[in-house]
Write an enzyme that holds these catalytic residues in place. Structure first.
Site, mmCIF file in Angstrom:
data_model
loop_
_atom_site.group_PDB
_atom_site.id
_atom_site.type_symbol
_atom_site.label_atom_id
_atom_site.label_comp_id
_atom_site.label_asym_id
_atom_site.label_seq_id
_atom_site.Cartn_x
_atom_site.Cartn_y
_atom_site.Cartn_z
ATOM 1 N N CYS A 1 40.331 52.034 34.649
ATOM 2 C CA CYS A 1 38.987 52.482 34.245
ATOM 3 C C CYS A 1 38.069 52.636 35.461
ATOM 4 O O CYS A 1 37.722 51.647 36.111
ATOM 5 C CB CYS A 1 38.415 51.467 33.253
ATOM 6 S SG CYS A 1 36.683 51.702 32.863
ATOM 7 N N CYS B 1 34.646 50.852 35.109
ATOM 8 C CA CYS B 1 34.835 49.399 35.249
ATOM 9 C C CYS B 1 34.826 49.014 36.728
ATOM 10 O O CYS B 1 34.256 47.992 37.117
ATOM 11 C CB CYS B 1 36.156 48.962 34.622
ATOM 12 S SG CYS B 1 36.280 49.265 32.853
#
Length: 179
Positions: free
Chosen positions: A104, A107
């Site tokens: 991600c 993230c």
């Protein structure tokens, strides 16, 4: 149906002899047939790990990347499905949980912000990271549909949810509500 044998080697890596079935009579030049294709040695769809380790540029890059062991790089402890109850729901302090995954991008963007906040609020808040790929049951139970998702728990109860890569001020405001 006539079959023609191509004996000259085309510029891309195809067998030197191939049989082409065709109904018209006559001949064609393999150079003309393949001249519209770009020069190429073909696509490699698989790369062996041994060839990656021999490439010094790739191995240099691989050494600096830590995905699965993000807790080692950041210092924030990991929580998973089996430790969720004891670490989050039964905690004495408010708990900040970062739901993330190694692949991600957002993230990775908020990771330094979360680390900074973990240092700033140490002793007032407990900070944990939960890898949604390794522990899918807990995110499903709490309705996590996208990552990064931040949840704040107080006395075992979910009090706040922040979805997406947000600013440090937004996260700090959410934390300050529960101090």
């Amino acid at each position: 149906m006539a079959a023609y044998t191509c004996t000259s080697r085309p510029p891309i890596s195809i067998r030197s002899e191939m049989r082409i079935a065709s109904s018209p009579t006559g001949s064609f030049s393999t150079r003309q047939m393949f001249s519209v294709l770009p020069e190429s040695s073909g696509l490699r769809t698989r790369v062996s790990l041994s060839s990656l380790s021999k490439n010094s540029r790739v191995s240099r890059l691989r050494r600096g990347v830590i995905c699965e062991a993000q807790d080692t790089a950041t210092g924030i402890p990991v929580v998973n499905d089996s430790t969720w109850d004891s670490l989050v729901l039964k905690a004495d302090e408010p708990v900040f949980v970062d739901f993330w995954a190694p692949w991600c991008g957002p993230c990775k963007m908020i990771d330094p912000i979360v680390n900074e906040l973990a240092q700033k609020y140490a002793g007032q808040f407990k900070f944990y990271k939960l890898n949604t790929d390794e522990s899918p049951a807990t995110p499903g139970q709490y309705g996590v549909r996208s990552i990064p998702t931040i949840m704040i728990f107080v006395n075992g109860e979910k009090k706040d949810t922040i979805i997406g890569a947000v600013s440090k001020d937004t996260l700090a405001t959410s934390i300050n509500k529960f101090l």
